[in-house]
Design an enzyme around this catalytic site. Structure first.
Site, PDB file in Angstrom:
ATOM      1  N   THR A   6       2.023  -4.417   4.277  1.00  0.00           N
ATOM      2  CA  THR A   6       1.922  -4.667   5.720  1.00  0.00           C
ATOM      3  C   THR A   6       1.505  -6.099   6.039  1.00  0.00           C
ATOM      4  O   THR A   6       1.807  -6.597   7.114  1.00  0.00           O
ATOM      5  CB  THR A   6       0.867  -3.738   6.341  1.00  0.00           C
ATOM      6  OG1 THR A   6      -0.387  -3.990   5.686  1.00  0.00           O
ATOM      7  CG2 THR A   6       1.267  -2.279   6.189  1.00  0.00           C
ATOM      8  N   ASP A   7       0.808  -6.766   5.098  1.00  0.00           N
ATOM      9  CA  ASP A   7       0.256  -8.086   5.433  1.00  0.00           C
ATOM     10  C   ASP A   7       1.323  -9.067   5.905  1.00  0.00           C
ATOM     11  O   ASP A   7       1.115  -9.771   6.874  1.00  0.00           O
ATOM     12  CB  ASP A   7      -0.471  -8.700   4.220  1.00  0.00           C
ATOM     13  CG  ASP A   7      -1.786  -7.996   3.944  1.00  0.00           C
ATOM     14  OD1 ASP A   7      -2.563  -8.494   3.118  1.00  0.00           O
ATOM     15  OD2 ASP A   7      -2.000  -6.930   4.549  1.00  0.00           O
TER      16      ASP A   7
ATOM     17  N   THR B 110       0.824  -1.217   0.000  1.00  0.00           N
ATOM     18  CA  THR B 110       0.000   0.000   0.000  1.00  0.00           C
ATOM     19  C   THR B 110       0.848   1.252   0.000  1.00  0.00           C
ATOM     20  O   THR B 110       0.525   2.246  -0.630  1.00  0.00           O
ATOM     21  CB  THR B 110      -0.920  -0.012   1.244  1.00  0.00           C
ATOM     22  OG1 THR B 110      -1.852  -1.069   1.084  1.00  0.00           O
ATOM     23  CG2 THR B 110      -1.656   1.295   1.421  1.00  0.00           C
TER      24      THR B 110
ATOM     25  N   LYS C 217       1.428  -7.849  12.913  1.00  0.00           N
ATOM     26  CA  LYS C 217       0.316  -6.972  12.509  1.00  0.00           C
ATOM     27  C   LYS C 217      -0.922  -7.474  13.237  1.00  0.00           C
ATOM     28  O   LYS C 217      -1.405  -8.574  13.000  1.00  0.00           O
ATOM     29  CB  LYS C 217       0.112  -7.045  10.990  1.00  0.00           C
ATOM     30  CG  LYS C 217      -1.056  -6.185  10.484  1.00  0.00           C
ATOM     31  CD  LYS C 217      -1.145  -6.233   8.965  1.00  0.00           C
ATOM     32  CE  LYS C 217      -2.299  -5.363   8.447  1.00  0.00           C
ATOM     33  NZ  LYS C 217      -2.428  -5.420   6.961  1.00  0.00           N
TER      34      LYS C 217
HETATM   35  N1  DAS Z   1      -2.134  -6.162   0.552  1.00  0.00           N
HETATM   36  C1  DAS Z   1      -1.413  -5.390   1.520  1.00  0.00           C
HETATM   37  C2  DAS Z   1       0.061  -5.748   1.388  1.00  0.00           C
HETATM   38  O1  DAS Z   1       0.629  -5.518   0.332  1.00  0.00           O
HETATM   39  C3  DAS Z   1      -1.528  -3.930   1.368  1.00  0.00           C
HETATM   40  C4  DAS Z   1      -0.726  -3.252   2.444  1.00  0.00           C
HETATM   41  O2  DAS Z   1      -1.234  -3.181   3.552  1.00  0.00           O
HETATM   42  O3  DAS Z   1       0.394  -2.823   2.189  1.00  0.00           O
HETATM   43  O4  DAS Z   1       0.580  -6.215   2.384  1.00  0.00           O
END
Ligand code: DAS
Length: 436
Positions: free
Chosen positions: A181-182, A105, A260
């Site tokens: 972030t995932d 993101t 997370k």
């Molecule tokens: N899908 C998520 C990722 O790429 C988007 C994010 O939170 O960055 O981890």
């Protein structure tokens, strides 16, 4: 008639009749009176029954065709376009920071074609969108790949690790890696093992909202990550994300102790069982934990990973066949996320014993996240010890999986692999539980 991306059916015909194009100022006659605004594109999956105008207030409004009588072009408009301003020059005296992009993101924007967030931004674009970065360091930006982090695999970890080694050899003062972030926690753990002893700060940074949105956490996360990577007196692998919901402080988490914990909050990341490594405020570092490794010294990176590991979350009635399937799929190390102190059902425990007998390595972590595994308390745990399952103390399950792929990457197997899984490399287990 200009193209009308995203419009279809009745809405398309309505706009064609008015000879309208994207960017035109339209007067739309509706049952409730005249609405004036700039025609904006629709996203690909929008219906064919609405026309969307951007009002003077900046808000978008969707007008249903059933209530419309007609439209007229009040003024022809420019087709909206975006070209990032050139990144401002950094004064010579600033530290050098490599900014490596992997996607997520933080490096995305809303795609008005589909309405979804998609990876779309080069690191130099990011850099120019957050000009404050040039006040923090001389940023050397490079896009390594551009993927959402649910698609990051061990081969990407290896590429990131090797690229960090090259940047360190080239004499940078710190490295920042932008990442989704995932799976940010998995990658931070993986790099903590591969780059153990790295002499500079390596800061992974993500964002819960894309940088083109007013509520984005990306700019502050990036400025904090680049500032700390360039000037902090400590070294090692960290994750930088919002400390709280407000836009003022950034938490730095140790790479092997972070996860997370919320799907959407900007302060989704927490340090588990240890204090925060550091906290950065708009005036610079406000808190640094004791015991962080200092900058400097030589290090011998081991940046290779191998995929032959599996993470099994035990659940009630889990079929023992899940262990056999993991083995059939090539797992040589199985990390189990057991219940409580590290437990599974009797028949799964038996299957784990067979897996160990066949030369595999089975390790135990806990779904409780806080606290630590202890296989000596209940008979289930004792049976698991008998079966040769290795307790991993308070190591996080995701960290254990990344470690298993790193251990296999070193070529270790059997007893050697078992020893490496237990031996602390990068603070993945703690001597005593931090009451946090
Ligand atoms: N899908 C998520 C990722 O790429 C988007 C994010 O939170 O960055 O981890």
């Amino acid at each position: 008639m200009g193209d009308l991306p995203g419009y279809k059916g009745r809405a398309l015909r309505f706009l064609q009749a008015a000879k309208a194009s994207i960017g035109d100022m339209l007067e739309v006659r509706t049952k409730w009176g005249v609405v004036t605004g700039t025609l904006v594109p629709r996203y690909l999956y929008g219906d064919g029954d609405h026309v969307v105008l951007k009002l003077k207030s900046g808000y978008n409004v969707g007008l249903g065709l059933d209530g419309l009588d007609g439209a007229a072009v009040k003024a022809k408009g420019e087709k909206p376009s975006f070209s990032p301003p050139p990144p401002p020059k950094s004064p010579e005296r600033l530290p050098r920071v490599a900014l490596l992009g992997t996607g997520g993101t933080i490096a995305s924007r809303i795609d008005y074609r589909t309405g979804a967030v998609k990876p779309a931004m080069s690191e130099s674009e990011l850099h120019s969108l957050v000009p404050e970065l040039s006040g923090a360091a001389k940023v050397e930006a490079e896009v390594m790949f551009d993927i959402l982090s649910e698609n990051v695999a061990p081969r990407h970890w290896g590429k990131m690790a090797k690229r960090v080694v090259r940047a360190v050899d080239e004499g940078v003062d710190g490295v920042v890696i932008t990442h989704g972030t995932d799976t940010l926690g998995y990658t931070a753990a993986a790099l903590s093992f591969a780059l153990a002893g790295v002499p500079v700060p390596v800061v992974l940074v993500g964002a819960q909202r894309s940088p083109d949105r007013p509520s984005s956490d990306a700019p502050l996360n990036l400025v904090a990550a680049v500032s700390v990577a360039g000037t902090a007196k400590f070294s090692g692998v960290y994750v930088a994300m919002h400390l709280g919901e407000s836009d003022d402080k950034i938490a730095f988490h140790r790479g092997t102790r972070v996860r997370k914990n919320h799907t959407s909050r900007r302060d989704a990341f927490v340090s588990v069982g240890v204090p925060l490594a550091a906290v950065w405020g708009r005036g610079g570092l406000e808190y640094v934990s004791e015991g962080l490794p200092p900058r400097g010294g030589s290090f011998s990176p081991r940046p290779a990973f191998a995929p032959g590991a599996a993470l099994l979350k035990f659940y009630p009635s889990m079929p023992p066949g899940a262990v056999r399937s993991a083995r059939r799929l090539g797992a040589r190390i199985i990390v189990v996320e057991g219940t409580g102190l590290g437990h599974v059902s009797g028949d799964v425990a038996k299957e784990l014993g067979l897996f160990v007998k066949s030369g595999g390595v089975a390790c135990m972590t806990s779904q409780c996240i806080g606290g630590r595994v202890d296989l000596n308390v209940y008979e289930t745990g004792r049976d698991l010890l008998q079966a040769g399952v290795v307790p991993l103390d308070d190591m996080l399950a995701e960290t254990a999986l990344a470690k298993a792929m790193w251990v296999l990457g070193t070529g270790a197997k059997g007893d050697r692999a078992r020893e490496m899984m237990v031996h602390d490399v990068a603070g993945e287990t703690t001597a005593r539980t931090f009451p946090g």
